[in-house]
Scaffold this active site. Structure first.
Site, mmCIF file in Angstrom:
data_model
loop_
_atom_site.group_PDB
_atom_site.id
_atom_site.type_symbol
_atom_site.label_atom_id
_atom_site.label_comp_id
_atom_site.label_asym_id
_atom_site.label_seq_id
_atom_site.Cartn_x
_atom_site.Cartn_y
_atom_site.Cartn_z
ATOM 1 N N ASP A 138 -5.515 3.118 -13.115
ATOM 2 C CA ASP A 138 -6.205 1.901 -13.618
ATOM 3 C C ASP A 138 -7.462 2.115 -14.168
ATOM 4 O OD1 ASP A 138 -3.855 0.248 -12.822
ATOM 5 O OD2 ASP A 138 -4.736 0.411 -10.902
ATOM 6 N N HIS A 198 -3.405 4.346 -2.427
ATOM 7 C CA HIS A 198 -4.266 3.303 -1.980
ATOM 8 C C HIS A 198 -5.140 4.142 -0.707
ATOM 9 C CE1 HIS A 198 -1.491 0.112 -3.447
ATOM 10 N NE2 HIS A 198 -2.686 -0.131 -4.005
ATOM 11 N N GLY A 201 -9.223 3.159 -8.150
ATOM 12 C CA GLY A 201 -8.424 4.416 -8.538
ATOM 13 C C GLY A 201 -8.232 4.528 -10.103
ATOM 14 N N LEU A 246 0.710 -1.227 0.150
ATOM 15 C CA LEU A 246 -0.022 -0.126 0.076
ATOM 16 C C LEU A 246 0.752 1.359 -0.088
ATOM 17 C CD1 LEU A 246 -2.887 -1.171 2.461
ATOM 18 C CD2 LEU A 246 -2.789 -1.357 0.054
ATOM 19 N N HIS A 247 0.360 2.151 -0.887
ATOM 20 C CA HIS A 247 1.334 3.471 -1.071
ATOM 21 C C HIS A 247 0.259 4.614 -0.535
ATOM 22 C CE1 HIS A 247 -0.530 3.535 -4.810
ATOM 23 N NE2 HIS A 247 0.042 2.514 -5.280
HETATM 24 O O1 PAF Z 1 -6.137 -2.829 -9.011
HETATM 25 C C1 PAF Z 1 -5.679 -3.687 -8.229
HETATM 26 O O2 PAF Z 1 -4.806 -3.742 -7.223
HETATM 27 C C2 PAF Z 1 -6.474 -5.209 -8.614
HETATM 28 O O3 PAF Z 1 -6.315 -5.246 -10.032
HETATM 29 C C3 PAF Z 1 -7.503 -5.449 -7.889
HETATM 30 C C4 PAF Z 1 -8.672 -4.654 -8.524
HETATM 31 C C5 PAF Z 1 -7.261 -5.419 -6.649
HETATM 32 C C6 PAF Z 1 -7.771 -6.864 -8.376
HETATM 33 O O4 PAF Z 1 -6.852 -7.652 -8.044
#
Ligand code: PAF
EC number: 6.3.2.1
Length: 285
Positions: free
Chosen positions: A150, A37, A147, A33-34
């Site tokens: 992506d 997140h 987020g 986690l950064h």
């Molecule tokens: O974005 C992510 O970290 C991953 O693609 C997710 C949504 C947790 C699914 O594994």
């Protein structure tokens, strides 16, 4: 903050919350986690009675030869970060509980999954959609948070949610950037010192291209050109997978007709610096 390791325990926790009329915000993650997140987690904590964060490095979204084995994992550090944020539960399922022996079912969001990153990561979005649906069934959230870094993942998840009539709200959160503009990503940890110094040029290229969208004489192939020229300033760049202007809904490249007034435009890139694949985007109105 409760640590929950099985799907049935997770469902029991969520049923209890629902019975007492509480809303559940859910932030799915793969850990490491950064601040990007953590900003999403804060959004969920503000808007919901209960927040659940999952940490699961999902094997089905990595193709053979990708970085599943070396993907950064720091469960203790992640739990410590979350414990300061009023998170109610961290869901840490094992691979065997998500994909037990004989597992056979996959979710495919056709069309959207094959574009952009899908061309270079076959099967990736089927893996993402499948695990996200499984996590939704375990956590039963009122709202789930993703987020916008992506971007394609957000479009795919929204489509799956609509097509399968899932009873929850998808909340999309802005990309959080380092002070020099680099989008926060767990994969930034792979960059060497030299690569890290050059990586902010990705955001610089995106912002230059975004400025040019407002020049209404400009055609989209000129945007692709601006991006490619700016990105090529990086000595550590080894591959540009895509870099252009796209329709934010269909993810199709906006072709030679150019951009019309009032049209929303997604400017997105995927590239490799050394052997590290990074993605970033800006949406322009
Ligand atoms: O974005 C992510 O970290 C991953 O693609 C997710 C949504 C947790 C699914 O594994």
């Amino acid at each position: 903050m409760q640590l929950i390791r099985t799907i049935s325990e997770m469902q029991q926790f969520s049923k209890g919350c629902k019975l007492s009329g509480k809303t559940i915000g859910f932030v799915p993650t793969m850990g490491a986690l950064h601040d990007g997140h953590l900003s999403i987690v804060r959004d969920s904590v503000k808007a919901n009675d209960v927040t659940v964060v999952s940490i699961f490095v999902n094997p089905t979204q990595f193709s053979a030869g990708e970085d599943f084995n070396r993907y950064p994992r720091d469960y203790d550090g992640d739990i410590e970060k979350l414990s300061g944020l009023s998170v109610d539960a961290v869901f840490l399922p094992g691979v065997d509980s998500v994909y037990p022996d004989g597992y056979k079912t996959y979710v495919e969001v056709r069309g959207l999954s094959e574009k952009l990153c899908g061309q270079f990561r076959p099967g990736h979005f089927a893996g993402v959609a499948t695990v996200v649906l499984k996590l939704f069934n375990a956590v039963m959230p009122t709202r789930a948070y993703f987020g916008l870094k992506d971007y394609q993942q957000c479009v795919v998840i929204k489509k799956m949610t609509a097509d399968l009539n899932l009873d929850l709200e998808i909340v999309l959160c802005p990309t959080i950037r380092e002070h020099d503009g680099l989008a926060m990503s767990s994969r930034n940890a792979y960059l060497s010192t030299e690569e890290r110094l050059e990586a902010p040029l990705i955001y610089k290229a995106l912002t230059e291209a975004a400025k040019s969208v407002n020049d209404n004489s400009l055609k989209t192939n000129a945007i692709a050109q601006i991006l490619k020229e700016s990105l090529s300033e990086m000595k550590t760049l080894t591959e540009i997978q895509y870099a252009s202007a796209y329709d934010p809904n269909t993810l199709d490249e906006i072709k030679t007709g150019g951009i019309t007034e009032g049209q929303r435009v997604l400017i997105a890139v995927a590239l490799k610096i050394g052997s590290t694949r990074l993605i970033d985007n800006i949406e322009v109105d």
